[in-house]
Design a protein around this motif. Structure first.
Motif, PDB file in Angstrom:
ATOM      1  N   THR A  34      13.240  -3.934   0.246  1.00  0.00           N
ATOM      2  CA  THR A  34      14.178  -2.973   0.827  1.00  0.00           C
ATOM      3  C   THR A  34      13.821  -1.581   0.344  1.00  0.00           C
ATOM      4  O   THR A  34      13.680  -1.344  -0.852  1.00  0.00           O
ATOM      5  N   THR A  35      13.666  -0.673   1.279  1.00  0.00           N
ATOM      6  CA  THR A  35      13.317   0.695   0.927  1.00  0.00           C
ATOM      7  C   THR A  35      14.554   1.481   0.535  1.00  0.00           C
ATOM      8  O   THR A  35      15.671   1.033   0.715  1.00  0.00           O
ATOM      9  N   GLN A  36      14.320   2.668   0.026  1.00  0.00           N
ATOM     10  CA  GLN A  36      15.405   3.550  -0.381  1.00  0.00           C
ATOM     11  C   GLN A  36      15.597   4.636   0.674  1.00  0.00           C
ATOM     12  O   GLN A  36      14.712   4.911   1.458  1.00  0.00           O
ATOM     13  N   ARG A  37      16.774   5.246   0.674  1.00  0.00           N
ATOM     14  CA  ARG A  37      17.043   6.388   1.544  1.00  0.00           C
ATOM     15  C   ARG A  37      17.104   7.619   0.674  1.00  0.00           C
ATOM     16  O   ARG A  37      17.654   7.585  -0.428  1.00  0.00           O
ATOM     17  N   THR A  98      16.435  -3.103  18.774  1.00  0.00           N
ATOM     18  CA  THR A  98      16.708  -2.565  17.440  1.00  0.00           C
ATOM     19  C   THR A  98      15.678  -3.133  16.477  1.00  0.00           C
ATOM     20  O   THR A  98      15.224  -4.264  16.644  1.00  0.00           O
ATOM     21  N   ALA A  99      15.300  -2.342  15.498  1.00  0.00           N
ATOM     22  CA  ALA A  99      14.237  -2.744  14.580  1.00  0.00           C
ATOM     23  C   ALA A  99      14.773  -2.982  13.177  1.00  0.00           C
ATOM     24  O   ALA A  99      15.677  -2.280  12.716  1.00  0.00           O
ATOM     25  N   THR A 100      14.187  -3.963  12.526  1.00  0.00           N
ATOM     26  CA  THR A 100      14.396  -4.176  11.101  1.00  0.00           C
ATOM     27  C   THR A 100      13.054  -3.924  10.424  1.00  0.00           C
ATOM     28  O   THR A 100      12.018  -3.879  11.083  1.00  0.00           O
ATOM     29  N   TYR A 101      13.058  -3.798   9.129  1.00  0.00           N
ATOM     30  CA  TYR A 101      11.831  -3.462   8.416  1.00  0.00           C
ATOM     31  C   TYR A 101      11.781  -4.166   7.075  1.00  0.00           C
ATOM     32  O   TYR A 101      12.792  -4.668   6.576  1.00  0.00           O
ATOM     33  N   ASN A 102      10.597  -4.167   6.495  1.00  0.00           N
ATOM     34  CA  ASN A 102      10.445  -4.529   5.101  1.00  0.00           C
ATOM     35  C   ASN A 102       9.164  -3.903   4.578  1.00  0.00           C
ATOM     36  O   ASN A 102       8.336  -3.422   5.347  1.00  0.00           O
ATOM     37  N   VAL A 103       9.048  -3.892   3.274  1.00  0.00           N
ATOM     38  CA  VAL A 103       7.891  -3.333   2.596  1.00  0.00           C
ATOM     39  C   VAL A 103       7.277  -4.429   1.745  1.00  0.00           C
ATOM     40  O   VAL A 103       7.989  -5.174   1.076  1.00  0.00           O
ATOM     41  N   THR A 104       5.954  -4.524   1.787  1.00  0.00           N
ATOM     42  CA  THR A 104       5.248  -5.429   0.884  1.00  0.00           C
ATOM     43  C   THR A 104       4.164  -4.638   0.158  1.00  0.00           C
ATOM     44  O   THR A 104       3.591  -3.733   0.763  1.00  0.00           O
ATOM     45  N   PRO A 105       3.912  -4.934  -1.090  1.00  0.00           N
ATOM     46  CA  PRO A 105       4.593  -5.936  -1.892  1.00  0.00           C
ATOM     47  C   PRO A 105       6.053  -5.543  -2.135  1.00  0.00           C
ATOM     48  O   PRO A 105       6.382  -4.358  -2.204  1.00  0.00           O
ATOM     49  N   ALA A 106       6.887  -6.543  -2.254  1.00  0.00           N
ATOM     50  CA  ALA A 106       8.328  -6.318  -2.393  1.00  0.00           C
ATOM     51  C   ALA A 106       8.663  -5.443  -3.596  1.00  0.00           C
ATOM     52  O   ALA A 106       9.602  -4.645  -3.537  1.00  0.00           O
ATOM     53  N   LYS A 107       7.875  -5.543  -4.646  1.00  0.00           N
ATOM     54  CA  LYS A 107       8.158  -4.742  -5.842  1.00  0.00           C
ATOM     55  C   LYS A 107       7.987  -3.247  -5.595  1.00  0.00           C
ATOM     56  O   LYS A 107       8.474  -2.424  -6.366  1.00  0.00           O
ATOM     57  N   ALA A 108       7.334  -2.857  -4.504  1.00  0.00           N
ATOM     58  CA  ALA A 108       7.157  -1.436  -4.171  1.00  0.00           C
ATOM     59  C   ALA A 108       8.319  -0.881  -3.362  1.00  0.00           C
ATOM     60  O   ALA A 108       8.426   0.336  -3.183  1.00  0.00           O
ATOM     61  N   GLY A 109       9.205  -1.749  -2.876  1.00  0.00           N
ATOM     62  CA  GLY A 109      10.303  -1.310  -2.019  1.00  0.00           C
ATOM     63  C   GLY A 109      11.190  -0.255  -2.638  1.00  0.00           C
ATOM     64  O   GLY A 109      11.625   0.675  -1.967  1.00  0.00           O
ATOM     65  N   ILE A 110      11.450  -0.356  -3.921  1.00  0.00           N
ATOM     66  CA  ILE A 110      12.333   0.601  -4.585  1.00  0.00           C
ATOM     67  C   ILE A 110      11.700   1.990  -4.663  1.00  0.00           C
ATOM     68  O   ILE A 110      12.383   2.995  -4.831  1.00  0.00           O
ATOM     69  N   THR A 154      -1.782  -0.249  -2.267  1.00  0.00           N
ATOM     70  CA  THR A 154      -1.569  -0.402  -0.830  1.00  0.00           C
ATOM     71  C   THR A 154      -0.165  -0.937  -0.617  1.00  0.00           C
ATOM     72  O   THR A 154       0.244  -1.906  -1.266  1.00  0.00           O
ATOM     73  N   ILE A 155       0.569  -0.278   0.287  1.00  0.00           N
ATOM     74  CA  ILE A 155       1.916  -0.702   0.658  1.00  0.00           C
ATOM     75  C   ILE A 155       1.917  -0.906   2.166  1.00  0.00           C
ATOM     76  O   ILE A 155       1.379  -0.079   2.904  1.00  0.00           O
ATOM     77  N   THR A 156       2.517  -1.996   2.616  1.00  0.00           N
ATOM     78  CA  THR A 156       2.640  -2.245   4.046  1.00  0.00           C
ATOM     79  C   THR A 156       4.084  -2.057   4.473  1.00  0.00           C
ATOM     80  O   THR A 156       4.988  -2.671   3.918  1.00  0.00           O
ATOM     81  N   LEU A 157       4.290  -1.183   5.473  1.00  0.00           N
ATOM     82  CA  LEU A 157       5.591  -0.991   6.092  1.00  0.00           C
ATOM     83  C   LEU A 157       5.558  -1.753   7.403  1.00  0.00           C
ATOM     84  O   LEU A 157       4.762  -1.450   8.288  1.00  0.00           O
ATOM     85  N   SER A 158       6.398  -2.755   7.506  1.00  0.00           N
ATOM     86  CA  SER A 158       6.392  -3.642   8.664  1.00  0.00           C
ATOM     87  C   SER A 158       7.736  -3.592   9.384  1.00  0.00           C
ATOM     88  O   SER A 158       8.779  -3.730   8.749  1.00  0.00           O
TER      89      SER A 158
END
Length: 182
Positions: A34-37, A98-110, A154-158
């Motif tokens: 989960t990313t931050q705003r 409508t779109a949902t998202y995630n970031v991998t690796p998950a530990k980079a989401g914050i 490397t971070i993937t935004l999907s």
């Protein structure tokens, strides 16, 4: 009997509150990518660089083509960047997605901060219409000093685009860069 009724009412209340509470927990901790705003990017960017990969999936029942306009970007943590995704309605009628998202690796989401995004907002496209949708983001420079993420380069935004459950014409928080009918 009153105690049992209170327990049942409490459990029902918690079940309704669980989704928003989980979303708040994920946003606060970055769990599950989960990313931050954020409202602004840092004033200074780091010298190191991180590659951001962009990925897109489309639910089979949507009838849209949905893809990133660029596959990768190299960013310096703290630097504000903008990336675009394109959606094209391939059906014979209007469709709202409508779109949902995630970031991998998950530990980079914050450490992945979005300033502007089309995610979770309904996107309404007429038959044959296309829209370029922007995501404005930065990677928090603290990613470089956290021992848990020091190996992340490397971070993937999907994003995954789904058919929206409502048919009302939406308003998007991330205004499309361009719309045209093909």
């Amino acid at each position: 009997m009153l105690l049992l009724a209170s327990v049942v009412v409490g459990m029902v209340g918690l079940s309704f509150a669980s989704v928003p509470l989980y979303r708040l927990f994920c946003q606060a901790t970055g769990v599950g990518g989960t990313t931050q705003r954020a409202t602004t990017a840092p004033s200074k960017a780091a010298a190191a660089s991180i590659t951001i990969r962009f990925d897109a999936e489309t639910a089979p029942d949507l009838g849209w083509e949905f893809q990133p306009l660029q596959r990768t970007l190299t960013v310096h943590p703290g630097e504000e960047k903008k990336a675009f995704y394109r959606a094209i309605n391939k059906t014979a009628g209007p469709v709202t997605g409508t779109a949902t998202y995630n970031v991998t690796p998950a530990k980079a989401g914050i450490y992945f901060d979005k300033l502007q995004c089309f995610c979770f907002d309904q996107q309404h496209l007429a038959a044959g219409e296309r829209a370029d949708m922007a995501v404005v983001f930065f990677v928090d420079p603290d990613i470089l000093s956290d021992p848990n993420t020091s190996d992340v380069r490397t971070i993937t935004l999907s994003y995954t685009m789904f058919r929206a459950h409502q048919s009302a014409r939406p308003t998007a928080s991330a205004a499309p860069a361009a719309r045209s009918v093909n």
